[in-house]
Write a protein that holds these residues in place. Structure first.
Motif, PDB file in Angstrom:
ATOM      1  N   UNK A  83       0.860  -1.189   0.000  1.00  0.00           N
ATOM      2  CA  UNK A  83       0.000   0.000   0.000  1.00  0.00           C
ATOM      3  C   UNK A  83       0.897   1.239   0.000  1.00  0.00           C
ATOM      4  N   UNK A  84       0.803   2.024  -1.062  1.00  0.00           N
ATOM      5  CA  UNK A  84       1.665   3.197  -1.202  1.00  0.00           C
ATOM      6  C   UNK A  84       0.834   4.452  -0.955  1.00  0.00           C
ATOM      7  N   UNK A 127       6.231   7.051   1.379  1.00  0.00           N
ATOM      8  CA  UNK A 127       5.839   6.110   2.437  1.00  0.00           C
ATOM      9  C   UNK A 127       4.973   4.989   1.871  1.00  0.00           C
ATOM     10  N   UNK A 128       5.183   3.803   2.418  1.00  0.00           N
ATOM     11  CA  UNK A 128       4.423   2.633   1.968  1.00  0.00           C
ATOM     12  C   UNK A 128       4.395   1.620   3.105  1.00  0.00           C
ATOM     13  N   UNK A 129       3.542   0.639   2.958  1.00  0.00           N
ATOM     14  CA  UNK A 129       3.597  -0.480   3.912  1.00  0.00           C
ATOM     15  C   UNK A 129       3.104  -1.740   3.213  1.00  0.00           C
ATOM     16  N   UNK A 140       7.361   1.245   5.749  1.00  0.00           N
ATOM     17  CA  UNK A 140       8.642   1.575   5.134  1.00  0.00           C
ATOM     18  C   UNK A 140       8.458   2.624   4.059  1.00  0.00           C
ATOM     19  N   UNK A 141       9.386   2.610   3.095  1.00  0.00           N
ATOM     20  CA  UNK A 141       9.288   3.562   1.985  1.00  0.00           C
ATOM     21  C   UNK A 141       9.760   2.898   0.693  1.00  0.00           C
ATOM     22  N   UNK A 179      12.485  -1.028   4.663  1.00  0.00           N
ATOM     23  CA  UNK A 179      11.720  -1.092   5.905  1.00  0.00           C
ATOM     24  C   UNK A 179      12.083   0.067   6.838  1.00  0.00           C
ATOM     25  N   UNK A 180      11.100   0.594   7.549  1.00  0.00           N
ATOM     26  CA  UNK A 180      11.340   1.697   8.491  1.00  0.00           C
ATOM     27  C   UNK A 180      12.425   1.273   9.481  1.00  0.00           C
ATOM     28  N   UNK A 181      13.370   2.185   9.709  1.00  0.00           N
ATOM     29  CA  UNK A 181      14.422   1.924  10.696  1.00  0.00           C
ATOM     30  C   UNK A 181      15.611   1.155  10.142  1.00  0.00           C
TER      31      UNK A 181
END
Ligand code: IMP
Length: 202
Positions: A75-76, A115-117, A142-143, A162-164
């Motif tokens: 999902x963006x 941003x996306x997940x 994440x992005x 992924x975030x982080x």
């Protein structure tokens, strides 16, 4: 105690490997649907939950085994949640990862909001007519990167940071990805439910 067999309703070898690693420690023998011969149902649902149930129901009906299926996607934010349930066929060609990644890069050309997940819904049907499927979800924020990076994983992994982390999902070991991913989280949540209500061997 002999392992309880469960059919995994996916044709994606990457997912089979991930699921086997996550469910074997619980004493389940995960059998890919490729071991059986049956026609795949069209994924006609508008939601991840509907599509996961469609897949699990078809596998349970064809094999007589309990069935686990997942439905997942990317999902963006800048694309209003697309490709979402259409992730596997975003480029128009089902399951063509290279074409899907190229289509995503094109859709985000010049876009700074990246941003996306990943989202995953995992369901378990004890039998085809199970009126109370177990349903679990996981998300992985994440992005979207501007270039492909890394060789492991599948799907959009080479474009997903992924975030982080300072790398793409395609640069993580399978174990590291399972620990963090949307599918890992969904399967862990399903496992929690299976601990409360274990599957019976037939
Ligand atoms: P499904 O097989 O209908 O669940 O389709 C999921 C699609 O979403 C895949 O074909 C990939 O394009 C994408 N996807 C889901 N999970 C992942 C992942 O862990 N990494 C990369 N892409 C994924």
């Amino acid at each position: 105690m002999s392992a309880v067999s469960v059919v995994l309703a996916t044709g994606n070898p990457g997912k089979v490997k991930e699921m086997q690693a996550l469910l074997a420690p619980l004493g389940y023998r995960v059998r890919p649907q490729s071991e059986f011969e049956f026609e795949q149902p069209p994924e006609t649902g508008d939601t991840f939950i509907e599509n996961a149930i469609i897949k699990a129901r078809a596998a349970a009906a064809a094999t007589g085994l309990p069935a686990i299926a997942d439905d997942s996607g990317l999902e963006v934010a800048a694309l209003g949640g697309a490709p979402g349930v259409r992730s596997a066929r975003y480029s128009g060609e089902h399951g063509n990862d290279a074409a899907n990644n190229a289509a995503l890069l094109k859709a985000l050309e010049g876009q700074r909001r990246r941003q996306a997940r990943f989202r995953c819904v995992c369901v378990c049907l004890r039998h085809a007519a199970d009126p109370a499927p177990l349903i679990a979800q996981g998300v992985w924020p994440g992005r979207i990167m501007t270039e492909l990076q890394g060789l492991d994983g599948f799907g959009y992994d080479p474009l997903f940071q992924p975030a982080g982390l300072n790398c793409s999902a395609a640069e993580l070991s399978p174990e590291e990805k399972n620990r963090r991913s949307h599918r890992g989280q969904a399967v862990q949540a399903l496992v929690t439910q299976l601990r409360i209500e274990p599957l019976q061997s037939s």
